[in-house]
Structure formats: C-alpha cells, structure tokens
Design a protein around this motif. Structure first.
Motif, PDB file in Angstrom:
ATOM      1  N   ALA A  47       0.818  -1.217   0.000  1.00  0.00           N
ATOM      2  CA  ALA A  47       0.000   0.000   0.000  1.00  0.00           C
ATOM      3  C   ALA A  47       0.854   1.271   0.000  1.00  0.00           C
ATOM      4  O   ALA A  47       0.324   2.370  -0.022  1.00  0.00           O
ATOM      5  N   GLN A  48       2.172   1.108   0.058  1.00  0.00           N
ATOM      6  CA  GLN A  48       3.127   2.216   0.144  1.00  0.00           C
ATOM      7  C   GLN A  48       2.835   3.097   1.356  1.00  0.00           C
ATOM      8  O   GLN A  48       2.966   4.318   1.312  1.00  0.00           O
ATOM      9  N   ASP A  49       2.473   2.457   2.453  1.00  0.00           N
ATOM     10  CA  ASP A  49       2.141   3.141   3.704  1.00  0.00           C
ATOM     11  C   ASP A  49       3.367   3.097   4.619  1.00  0.00           C
ATOM     12  O   ASP A  49       3.560   2.141   5.384  1.00  0.00           O
ATOM     13  N   LEU A  50       4.186   4.135   4.533  1.00  0.00           N
ATOM     14  CA  LEU A  50       5.444   4.166   5.291  1.00  0.00           C
ATOM     15  C   LEU A  50       5.196   4.180   6.792  1.00  0.00           C
ATOM     16  O   LEU A  50       5.958   3.585   7.561  1.00  0.00           O
ATOM     17  N   GLN A  51       4.145   4.846   7.224  1.00  0.00           N
ATOM     18  CA  GLN A  51       3.818   4.904   8.656  1.00  0.00           C
ATOM     19  C   GLN A  51       3.513   3.501   9.194  1.00  0.00           C
ATOM     20  O   GLN A  51       3.998   3.116  10.251  1.00  0.00           O
ATOM     21  N   THR A  63      10.868   0.099  17.804  1.00  0.00           N
ATOM     22  CA  THR A  63      10.827   0.435  16.386  1.00  0.00           C
ATOM     23  C   THR A  63      12.076   1.188  15.940  1.00  0.00           C
ATOM     24  O   THR A  63      12.708   1.883  16.731  1.00  0.00           O
ATOM     25  N   VAL A  64      12.388   1.045  14.667  1.00  0.00           N
ATOM     26  CA  VAL A  64      13.508   1.781  14.080  1.00  0.00           C
ATOM     27  C   VAL A  64      13.203   3.268  14.101  1.00  0.00           C
ATOM     28  O   VAL A  64      14.097   4.090  14.309  1.00  0.00           O
ATOM     29  N   GLU A  69      16.576   9.270  12.342  1.00  0.00           N
ATOM     30  CA  GLU A  69      15.961  10.529  11.921  1.00  0.00           C
ATOM     31  C   GLU A  69      14.937  10.271  10.825  1.00  0.00           C
ATOM     32  O   GLU A  69      15.103   9.352  10.014  1.00  0.00           O
ATOM     33  N   ARG A  70      13.903  11.082  10.799  1.00  0.00           N
ATOM     34  CA  ARG A  70      12.774  10.874   9.891  1.00  0.00           C
ATOM     35  C   ARG A  70      13.188  10.770   8.424  1.00  0.00           C
ATOM     36  O   ARG A  70      12.733   9.888   7.702  1.00  0.00           O
ATOM     37  N   GLN A  71      14.049  11.648   7.970  1.00  0.00           N
ATOM     38  CA  GLN A  71      14.472  11.634   6.570  1.00  0.00           C
ATOM     39  C   GLN A  71      15.170  10.326   6.215  1.00  0.00           C
ATOM     40  O   GLN A  71      14.919   9.740   5.163  1.00  0.00           O
ATOM     41  N   GLU A  72      16.036   9.858   7.088  1.00  0.00           N
ATOM     42  CA  GLU A  72      16.742   8.593   6.873  1.00  0.00           C
ATOM     43  C   GLU A  72      15.757   7.424   6.914  1.00  0.00           C
ATOM     44  O   GLU A  72      15.841   6.498   6.105  1.00  0.00           O
ATOM     45  N   LEU A  73      14.828   7.457   7.848  1.00  0.00           N
ATOM     46  CA  LEU A  73      13.805   6.415   7.968  1.00  0.00           C
ATOM     47  C   LEU A  73      13.000   6.320   6.680  1.00  0.00           C
ATOM     48  O   LEU A  73      12.810   5.231   6.131  1.00  0.00           O
ATOM     49  N   GLU A  74      12.520   7.461   6.186  1.00  0.00           N
ATOM     50  CA  GLU A  74      11.718   7.468   4.959  1.00  0.00           C
ATOM     51  C   GLU A  74      12.515   6.967   3.761  1.00  0.00           C
ATOM     52  O   GLU A  74      11.994   6.230   2.924  1.00  0.00           O
ATOM     53  N   ARG A  75      13.776   7.338   3.681  1.00  0.00           N
ATOM     54  CA  ARG A  75      14.631   6.875   2.578  1.00  0.00           C
ATOM     55  C   ARG A  75      14.743   5.352   2.591  1.00  0.00           C
ATOM     56  O   ARG A  75      14.564   4.691   1.568  1.00  0.00           O
ATOM     57  N   ARG A  76      15.001   4.789   3.752  1.00  0.00           N
ATOM     58  CA  ARG A  76      15.116   3.331   3.873  1.00  0.00           C
ATOM     59  C   ARG A  76      13.801   2.638   3.546  1.00  0.00           C
ATOM     60  O   ARG A  76      13.776   1.612   2.860  1.00  0.00           O
ATOM     61  N   LEU A  77      12.699   3.187   4.057  1.00  0.00           N
ATOM     62  CA  LEU A  77      11.385   2.584   3.807  1.00  0.00           C
ATOM     63  C   LEU A  77      11.023   2.625   2.328  1.00  0.00           C
ATOM     64  O   LEU A  77      10.467   1.656   1.790  1.00  0.00           O
ATOM     65  N   LEU A  78      11.349   3.721   1.646  1.00  0.00           N
ATOM     66  CA  LEU A  78      11.052   3.813   0.213  1.00  0.00           C
ATOM     67  C   LEU A  78      11.837   2.777  -0.589  1.00  0.00           C
ATOM     68  O   LEU A  78      11.323   2.201  -1.552  1.00  0.00           O
ATOM     69  N   ILE A  79      13.058   2.528  -0.196  1.00  0.00           N
ATOM     70  CA  ILE A  79      13.856   1.482  -0.856  1.00  0.00           C
ATOM     71  C   ILE A  79      13.187   0.124  -0.643  1.00  0.00           C
ATOM     72  O   ILE A  79      13.049  -0.667  -1.577  1.00  0.00           O
ATOM     73  N   MET A  80      12.733  -0.130   0.568  1.00  0.00           N
ATOM     74  CA  MET A  80      12.068  -1.404   0.849  1.00  0.00           C
ATOM     75  C   MET A  80      10.755  -1.533   0.090  1.00  0.00           C
ATOM     76  O   MET A  80      10.421  -2.606  -0.414  1.00  0.00           O
ATOM     77  N   VAL A  81       9.998  -0.437  -0.012  1.00  0.00           N
ATOM     78  CA  VAL A  81       8.731  -0.461  -0.760  1.00  0.00           C
ATOM     79  C   VAL A  81       8.991  -0.898  -2.198  1.00  0.00           C
ATOM     80  O   VAL A  81       8.274  -1.734  -2.742  1.00  0.00           O
TER      81      VAL A  81
END
Length: 149
Positions: A47-51, A63-64, A69-81
């Motif tokens: 669902a591309q739901d990073l939260q 949790t990670v 930091e939020r920017q790093e978290l989002e970057r990693r999650l987008l790669i996983m998505v």
C-alpha cells in the motif's frame, strides 16, 4: 432536533474525512505474532504506507523510527517499498532463528516476476510484540528493477 443534526453532521463529516485506515491497525507498535508482523509489513509495503511499515519494523528494543531521523527512515522505507512490490505473497511457517529470532520464507509475485526472500522477526523485550528486523533485500532486487515491456 433537525437543527441539532444540521450542526453536528458537518463536524462528524470533517472528523470522518480526517480518519484513514492504517494497514495492520492498532495504536501499539509491533504485532501479536511473528507471522502477523511479516504480513502487516508486506501489506503496508504494498500500500506504500510508510507509517504502517515503520510501526512493525524494529528489533528487541523497539521500532527503528524511535532511533533514526525521519528523513533517513523514509529513505530506507522507500527502498524497501520498491523491493517488496508484489501482487501476491505467501508467508511460510515460522522457523527458529538465532538468539530467539523467528524466520519466515516469503514468496512474492509481481506480474510475471517471482522472488523468494527470508524475513527475520524478533520479539520486543518490553512489550512482547513482534517486529520485522530484516529481510534479504538482494533476493527481491528483481521486483524493484524496471523492465521494458
């Protein structure tokens, strides 16, 4: 009564519009079982739901998102998505891993592509809830690669 309804209804509609379903739901991070953690993580990635992904991604401490930091978290999650794009998934039975971890073999299908990876989950020492600690990214690289059609 009509006047009360006319006053209350717009407020209800605004509140309802502000709500959204969270894949895997629940206010507490993590999942009740190891398999549920993997299932919620995959559903959130689809669902591309990073939260929702960040709610079940972690380790024995939590949790990670609590440590990165939020920017790093989002970057990693987008790669996983990208790497976990799938139309269908099948989660294999739990197997004992090292140091109390649990491992699941997961098959992912995306159109004509297919990949199998291993997810490792761990139980949080404080809450007893399960988190996806890692998965084999290299095994699902083909799902992220764009191919000419």
């Amino acid at each position: 009564m009509r006047r009360l309804f006319a006053l209350v209804m717009p407020v209800v509609l605004v509140l309802a519009a502000g709500c959204r379903a969270v894949v895997g739901g629940g206010a507490e991070p993590g999942a009740v079982t190891s398999e549920t953690a993997v299932s919620q993580f995959l559903a959130a990635a689809r669902a591309q739901d990073l939260q929702a992904m960040s709610a079940v991604w972690g380790n024995a401490e939590g949790t990670v998102r609590e440590r990165v930091e939020r920017q790093e978290l989002e970057r990693r999650l987008l790669i996983m998505v990208c790497h976990l794009k799938h139309d269908e998934s099948r989660i294999g039975p739990a197997q004992m891993g090292e140091a109390g971890r649990t491992v699941h073999r997961v098959e992912l299908k995306q159109a004509t592509k297919q990949a199998t990876t291993t997810f490792t989950t761990v139980r949080n020492t404080k809450s007893g809830r399960w988190f996806v600690e890692e998965f084999e990214l290299a095994a699902v690289r083909t799902l992220c690669a764009t191919s000419p059609d």
